[in-house]
Design a protein around this motif. Structure first.
Motif, PDB file in Angstrom:
ATOM      1  N   PRO A 149       8.720   4.350 -17.238  1.00  0.00           N
ATOM      2  CA  PRO A 149       9.321   3.191 -16.528  1.00  0.00           C
ATOM      3  C   PRO A 149       8.780   3.184 -15.115  1.00  0.00           C
ATOM      4  O   PRO A 149       8.793   2.168 -14.327  1.00  0.00           O
ATOM      5  CB  PRO A 149      10.936   3.349 -16.738  1.00  0.00           C
ATOM      6  CG  PRO A 149      11.122   4.602 -17.189  1.00  0.00           C
ATOM      7  CD  PRO A 149       9.911   5.113 -17.899  1.00  0.00           C
ATOM      8  N   GLN A 150       8.560   4.304 -14.578  1.00  0.00           N
ATOM      9  CA  GLN A 150       8.363   4.637 -13.100  1.00  0.00           C
ATOM     10  C   GLN A 150       6.834   4.110 -13.014  1.00  0.00           C
ATOM     11  O   GLN A 150       6.495   3.759 -11.557  1.00  0.00           O
ATOM     12  CB  GLN A 150       8.229   6.116 -12.936  1.00  0.00           C
ATOM     13  CG  GLN A 150       7.160   6.866 -13.637  1.00  0.00           C
ATOM     14  CD  GLN A 150       7.655   7.556 -14.788  1.00  0.00           C
ATOM     15  OE1 GLN A 150       8.285   7.322 -15.340  1.00  0.00           O
ATOM     16  NE2 GLN A 150       7.004   8.603 -15.317  1.00  0.00           N
ATOM     17  N   TRP A 151       5.903   3.776 -14.109  1.00  0.00           N
ATOM     18  CA  TRP A 151       4.890   3.184 -13.800  1.00  0.00           C
ATOM     19  C   TRP A 151       4.865   1.632 -13.615  1.00  0.00           C
ATOM     20  O   TRP A 151       3.856   0.869 -13.137  1.00  0.00           O
ATOM     21  CB  TRP A 151       3.851   3.369 -14.952  1.00  0.00           C
ATOM     22  CG  TRP A 151       3.460   4.783 -14.948  1.00  0.00           C
ATOM     23  CD1 TRP A 151       3.636   5.892 -14.273  1.00  0.00           C
ATOM     24  CD2 TRP A 151       2.420   5.569 -15.984  1.00  0.00           C
ATOM     25  NE1 TRP A 151       3.071   6.944 -14.550  1.00  0.00           N
ATOM     26  CE2 TRP A 151       2.324   6.762 -15.660  1.00  0.00           C
ATOM     27  CE3 TRP A 151       1.729   4.966 -16.993  1.00  0.00           C
ATOM     28  CZ2 TRP A 151       1.476   7.525 -16.253  1.00  0.00           C
ATOM     29  CZ3 TRP A 151       0.854   5.727 -17.858  1.00  0.00           C
ATOM     30  CH2 TRP A 151       0.672   7.260 -17.505  1.00  0.00           C
TER      31      TRP A 151
ATOM     32  N   LEU B 251       5.560   1.274 -22.305  1.00  0.00           N
ATOM     33  CA  LEU B 251       5.531   1.591 -20.828  1.00  0.00           C
ATOM     34  C   LEU B 251       7.111   1.704 -20.637  1.00  0.00           C
ATOM     35  O   LEU B 251       7.277   2.661 -19.843  1.00  0.00           O
ATOM     36  CB  LEU B 251       5.011   0.947 -20.290  1.00  0.00           C
ATOM     37  CG  LEU B 251       3.373   1.049 -20.368  1.00  0.00           C
ATOM     38  CD1 LEU B 251       2.226  -0.060 -19.741  1.00  0.00           C
ATOM     39  CD2 LEU B 251       2.999   2.447 -19.997  1.00  0.00           C
ATOM     40  N   VAL B 252       7.997   0.856 -20.593  1.00  0.00           N
ATOM     41  CA  VAL B 252       9.153   0.533 -20.032  1.00  0.00           C
ATOM     42  C   VAL B 252      10.181   1.970 -20.645  1.00  0.00           C
ATOM     43  O   VAL B 252      11.030   2.450 -20.007  1.00  0.00           O
ATOM     44  CB  VAL B 252       9.941  -0.683 -20.156  1.00  0.00           C
ATOM     45  CG1 VAL B 252       9.081  -1.523 -19.248  1.00  0.00           C
ATOM     46  CG2 VAL B 252      10.134  -1.048 -21.463  1.00  0.00           C
TER      47      VAL B 252
ATOM     48  N   ARG C 231      -1.103  10.504  -5.684  1.00  0.00           N
ATOM     49  CA  ARG C 231      -2.502  10.551  -6.389  1.00  0.00           C
ATOM     50  C   ARG C 231      -2.351  10.239  -7.778  1.00  0.00           C
ATOM     51  O   ARG C 231      -2.865   9.557  -8.451  1.00  0.00           O
ATOM     52  CB  ARG C 231      -2.609  12.134  -6.444  1.00  0.00           C
ATOM     53  CG  ARG C 231      -3.379  12.739  -5.279  1.00  0.00           C
ATOM     54  CD  ARG C 231      -4.555  12.221  -5.004  1.00  0.00           C
ATOM     55  NE  ARG C 231      -5.357  12.764  -3.849  1.00  0.00           N
ATOM     56  CZ  ARG C 231      -6.209  13.721  -3.850  1.00  0.00           C
ATOM     57  NH1 ARG C 231      -6.433  14.597  -5.090  1.00  0.00           N
ATOM     58  NH2 ARG C 231      -6.761  14.176  -2.911  1.00  0.00           N
ATOM     59  N   SER C 232      -0.816  10.206  -8.289  1.00  0.00           N
ATOM     60  CA  SER C 232      -0.396  10.083  -9.740  1.00  0.00           C
ATOM     61  C   SER C 232      -0.564   8.376  -9.766  1.00  0.00           C
ATOM     62  O   SER C 232      -1.030   7.765 -10.892  1.00  0.00           O
ATOM     63  CB  SER C 232       1.112  10.396 -10.021  1.00  0.00           C
ATOM     64  OG  SER C 232       1.476   9.716 -11.262  1.00  0.00           O
TER      65      SER C 232
ATOM     66  N   TRP D  92       0.891  -1.418   0.007  1.00  0.00           N
ATOM     67  CA  TRP D  92      -0.011   0.053  -0.057  1.00  0.00           C
ATOM     68  C   TRP D  92       0.701   1.331  -0.036  1.00  0.00           C
ATOM     69  O   TRP D  92       0.357   2.507  -0.359  1.00  0.00           O
ATOM     70  CB  TRP D  92      -0.903   0.066   1.247  1.00  0.00           C
ATOM     71  CG  TRP D  92      -1.977  -0.955   1.099  1.00  0.00           C
ATOM     72  CD1 TRP D  92      -2.131  -2.357   1.883  1.00  0.00           C
ATOM     73  CD2 TRP D  92      -2.949  -1.056   0.387  1.00  0.00           C
ATOM     74  NE1 TRP D  92      -3.161  -3.036   1.488  1.00  0.00           N
ATOM     75  CE2 TRP D  92      -3.945  -2.299   0.592  1.00  0.00           C
ATOM     76  CE3 TRP D  92      -3.732  -0.052  -0.476  1.00  0.00           C
ATOM     77  CZ2 TRP D  92      -5.053  -2.401  -0.117  1.00  0.00           C
ATOM     78  CZ3 TRP D  92      -4.888  -0.490  -1.349  1.00  0.00           C
ATOM     79  CH2 TRP D  92      -5.405  -1.397  -0.893  1.00  0.00           C
ATOM     80  N   TYR D  93       2.028   1.416   0.519  1.00  0.00           N
ATOM     81  CA  TYR D  93       2.915   2.548   0.450  1.00  0.00           C
ATOM     82  C   TYR D  93       3.256   2.811  -0.851  1.00  0.00           C
ATOM     83  O   TYR D  93       3.427   4.115  -0.969  1.00  0.00           O
ATOM     84  CB  TYR D  93       4.248   1.979   1.035  1.00  0.00           C
ATOM     85  CG  TYR D  93       5.112   1.089   0.353  1.00  0.00           C
ATOM     86  CD1 TYR D  93       6.040   1.539  -0.660  1.00  0.00           C
ATOM     87  CD2 TYR D  93       5.004  -0.283   0.639  1.00  0.00           C
ATOM     88  CE1 TYR D  93       7.016   0.617  -1.232  1.00  0.00           C
ATOM     89  CE2 TYR D  93       5.708  -1.070  -0.249  1.00  0.00           C
ATOM     90  CZ  TYR D  93       6.651  -0.664  -1.212  1.00  0.00           C
ATOM     91  OH  TYR D  93       7.388  -1.543  -1.883  1.00  0.00           O
ATOM     92  N   LYS D  94       3.158   2.133  -2.099  1.00  0.00           N
ATOM     93  CA  LYS D  94       3.140   2.598  -3.105  1.00  0.00           C
ATOM     94  C   LYS D  94       2.124   3.475  -3.782  1.00  0.00           C
ATOM     95  O   LYS D  94       2.275   4.365  -4.705  1.00  0.00           O
ATOM     96  CB  LYS D  94       3.450   1.322  -4.297  1.00  0.00           C
ATOM     97  CG  LYS D  94       4.775   0.469  -3.899  1.00  0.00           C
ATOM     98  CD  LYS D  94       4.681  -0.489  -4.887  1.00  0.00           C
ATOM     99  CE  LYS D  94       5.940  -1.345  -4.995  1.00  0.00           C
ATOM    100  NZ  LYS D  94       6.187  -2.386  -5.897  1.00  0.00           N
ATOM    101  N   VAL D  95       0.933   3.415  -3.356  1.00  0.00           N
ATOM    102  CA  VAL D  95      -0.136   4.172  -3.704  1.00  0.00           C
ATOM    103  C   VAL D  95      -0.676   5.242  -2.606  1.00  0.00           C
ATOM    104  O   VAL D  95      -1.333   6.205  -2.780  1.00  0.00           O
ATOM    105  CB  VAL D  95      -1.387   3.394  -4.140  1.00  0.00           C
ATOM    106  CG1 VAL D  95      -1.077   2.603  -5.253  1.00  0.00           C
ATOM    107  CG2 VAL D  95      -1.841   2.581  -3.040  1.00  0.00           C
TER     108      VAL D  95
END
Length: 220
Positions: free
Chosen positions: A207-209, A202-203, A40-41, A33-36
């Motif tokens: 890549p951060q996604w 995407l990469v 907001r992004s 959960w720390y990733k979200v």
């Protein structure tokens, strides 16, 4: 292929709902959960991906006998967010599809397990195996994790759907041989190509996604 309540056995539907509930509880308890949290992004990307899956699952090729086909996109979803958030996104997308197409809520679990959980975990297991045993480079990530895992996940998912339709007597074996099974190879390869191309883009550009991709490892 979105299965409807009509034709499915009640024990199968209840069993699949219980399986999906167990998977969702696992996802909610173990998700990073720390990733979200507070990002907001990241939250918008996750919700946007769920919306894309909902739209893709809404449309596809439909045959006269009611059999339809659509892309799954589960490999892209899994490589972007990991299996936990992918399962949550599938829940949102499947809820929308079930409501929009009036599939019947008892069929929710069956559809979510066959079209969501199966390719999600195939992708995740293959990605973990590749990370452990294969070279860490861009081409391995795109071809093996993006293309091949999507193709394998789609093949297994469609094969299980065909088995369920036959076992539940939704369609006879002759109908499946004529109108479903021959189309499986025609769907598996495009599914692989689509996910492979999406992961390539995407990469390279975002890549951060992609939570499963580390550019310092794969571009070294």
């Amino acid at each position: 292929m979105n299965l409807a309540t009509v034709g499915l056995n009640l024990p199968w539907m209840v069993g699949s709902l219980l399986i999906w509930a167990a998977l969702l509880i696992w996802a909610l308890r173990t998700a990073p959960w720390y990733k979200v949290n507070g990002d907001r992004s990241a939250q918008h990307v996750l919700l946007g991906a769920a919306l894309v899956v909902f739209l893709v699952w809404q449309f596809g090729a439909q045959l006269d006998n009611g059999i339809g086909f659509h892309f799954l996109l589960m490999t892209t979803l899994t490589l972007l967010f990991g299996p936990q958030f992918a399962l949550m996104a599938v829940s949102l997308a499947m809820a929308g599809v079930t409501f929009q197409q009036d599939l019947g809520w008892l069929a929710f679990g069956m559809n979510a397990v066959l079209m969501g959980a199966v390719p999600i975990f195939i992708t995740w297991w293959m990605a973990r195996w590749a990370y452990r045993f294969l070279d860490h480079n861009f081409f391995v990530f795109v071809f093996f994790n993006g293309f091949l895992s999507a193709a394998v996940g789609s093949l297994l998912s469609l094969g299980l759907i065909a088995t369920v339709m036959y076992a539940a007597e939704i369609h006879s074996l002759s109908v499946l041989k004529q109108s479903f099974i021959p189309y499986i190879p025609l769907l598996v390869v495009p599914e692989g190509f689509l996910n492979g191309m999406l992961m390539t883009a995407l990469v390279l550009f975002k890549p951060q996604w992609v939570s499963s991709f580390n550019d310092r490892e794969y571009f070294k």
